[in-house]
Design an enzyme around this catalytic site. Structure first.
Site, PDB file in Angstrom:
ATOM      1  N   ASN A 126       0.870  -1.181   0.000  1.00  0.00           N
ATOM      2  CA  ASN A 126       0.000   0.000   0.000  1.00  0.00           C
ATOM      3  C   ASN A 126       0.905   1.230   0.000  1.00  0.00           C
ATOM      4  O   ASN A 126       1.460   1.607   1.032  1.00  0.00           O
ATOM      5  CB  ASN A 126      -0.921  -0.024   1.221  1.00  0.00           C
ATOM      6  CG  ASN A 126      -1.943   1.099   1.152  1.00  0.00           C
ATOM      7  OD1 ASN A 126      -1.789   2.031   0.349  1.00  0.00           O
ATOM      8  ND2 ASN A 126      -2.970   1.044   1.975  1.00  0.00           N
ATOM      9  N   CYS A 129      -2.218   5.241   0.764  1.00  0.00           N
ATOM     10  CA  CYS A 129      -3.331   5.700   1.609  1.00  0.00           C
ATOM     11  C   CYS A 129      -3.381   7.222   1.562  1.00  0.00           C
ATOM     12  O   CYS A 129      -2.393   7.894   1.865  1.00  0.00           O
ATOM     13  CB  CYS A 129      -3.173   5.220   3.044  1.00  0.00           C
ATOM     14  SG  CYS A 129      -4.546   5.795   4.049  1.00  0.00           S
TER      15      CYS A 129
HETATM   16  O1  RRO Z   1      -7.383   2.871   6.344  1.00  0.00           O
HETATM   17  C1  RRO Z   1      -7.681   3.798   5.577  1.00  0.00           C
HETATM   18  O2  RRO Z   1      -8.163   4.877   5.983  1.00  0.00           O
HETATM   19  C2  RRO Z   1      -7.473   3.702   4.119  1.00  0.00           C
HETATM   20  C3  RRO Z   1      -6.389   3.088   3.531  1.00  0.00           C
HETATM   21 BR1  RRO Z   1      -5.095   2.209   4.485  1.00  0.00          BR
HETATM   22  C4  RRO Z   1      -6.213   3.137   2.119  1.00  0.00           C
HETATM   23  O3  RRO Z   1      -5.245   2.637   1.532  1.00  0.00           O
HETATM   24  N1  RRO Z   1      -7.157   3.789   1.407  1.00  0.00           N
HETATM   25  C5  RRO Z   1      -8.227   4.354   1.975  1.00  0.00           C
HETATM   26  O4  RRO Z   1      -9.073   4.934   1.260  1.00  0.00           O
HETATM   27  N2  RRO Z   1      -8.382   4.310   3.342  1.00  0.00           N
END
Ligand code: RRO
Length: 303
Positions: A126, A129
């Site tokens: 990832n 985010c």
């Molecule tokens: O956990 C989140 O708030 C989140 C993550 Br890790 C991500 O990669 N994409 C997103 O829209 N929320």
């Protein structure tokens, strides 16, 4: 006609090209089994980090009817050691891909190395985010950092490594290029688009974190364009994600160049039946257009 929905993604063999996107149903073996039983070809876990994180204060999700939803969960996860405990001795009928995050190349690599105990079929990094500064934006917006993360994880593990990219950058192809140069096995496009909503009666932002990431039908055209461009420029397999709510959306992604699609907020609108529904629409489309294998559709929308 004999239809073949199987697809190979890097070295992963999937019975069909539908995957559960990261972050939708958390990190829990019993939920993974339910999604597999519903027909998903592979499953991606919620992103896992070195240490447990509680995430952001509520509200963490805001639904915008017919358009999508904005989330700012804040990477809640139990931390890699707890995941190892919960997943040890668990067997799954479909490939499980572990999504991981970190704030440095070393942190990504350490999480990946620990997770090797679970025999993962692949990792999804990832890098994207949109609203957790130190691990999301900072990593995924910097081509050099992306190179270093992919390079170090690749040299630390012996399974395919995918990079999930952010649309919240000036030039996503530059970021993809860094990942490809570092040896990434596939690109997942896209993570959510930075967004916010304001409550007009309370006169303040709706989400606890003020802003978050938009997913759902409204981001599909953005993601389709990115997948199309990635396909034109790179040879690595592409996984499309963003607003897949029905079989037509999935086909559009395949035509743009995706070898598989991930379903995220579509599960929230339609429940787990969405997998079966899309698979039956895909079969009908293939029959109607004389395709025998999904592979034949991949990239067929390019001139
Ligand atoms: O956990 C989140 O708030 C989140 C993550 Br890790 C991500 O990669 N994409 C997103 O829209 N929320």
């Amino acid at each position: 006609m004999n239809l073949n929905l199987e697809i190979e993604l890097a070295s992963i063999r999937m019975d069909n090209p539908l995957m559960l996107a990261s972050g939708i149903l958390g990190i829990c073996p019993s939920l993974i089994r339910r999604v597999a039983a519903a027909g998903a070809g592979a499953i991606v876990t919620k992103s896992i980090g070195l240490k447990a994180r509680e995430g952001f204060p509520n509200p963490t999700v805001h639904i915008i009817k017919d358009y999508g939803l904005i989330n700012a969960m804040g990477l809640p996860n139990p931390g890699v050691d707890e995941v190892l405990e919960e997943f040890k001795d668990q067997k799954f009928s479909v490939p499980v891909i572990y999504s991981i995050y970190g704030s440095s190349p070393e942190e990504y690599s350490n999480v990946a190395k620990k997770l090797l105990k679970l025999n993962p079929v692949a990792f999804e990094l990832n890098l994207s985010c949109p609203h957790v500064r130190e691990v999301g934006q900072m990593v995924g917006q910097d081509p050099e950092m992306v190179y270093k993360v992919v390079n170090l994880v690749k040299s630390s593990v012996n399974v395919p490594v995918f990079a999930k990219l952010s649309p919240n950058v000036t030039d996503i192809l530059e970021i993809a290029c860094s990942a490809v140069k570092a040896g990434v096995d596939g690109i997942v496009a896209i993570n959510t688009v930075k967004a916010m909503a304001i409550d007009i009666d309370l006169r303040k932002p709706v989400l606890g974190n003020v802003y978050g990431g938009l997913s759902g039908p409204s981001i599909k055209p953005i993601a389709i364009k990115i997948v199309y461009d990635l396909f034109e420029n790179f040879k690595v397999p592409i996984v499309g994600v963003g607003g897949v709510s029905n079989w037509k959306d999935a086909i559009e992604y395949f035509l743009a160049g995706a070898r598989a699609v991930q379903i995220g907020s579509g599960v929230l609108w339609k429940g787990l039946n969405i997998f079966g529904e899309i698979l039956s629409g895909l079969r009908k489309y293939m029959q109607g257009h004389g395709f025998k294998r999904v592979e034949e559709i991949v990239g067929a929308g390019h001139k």
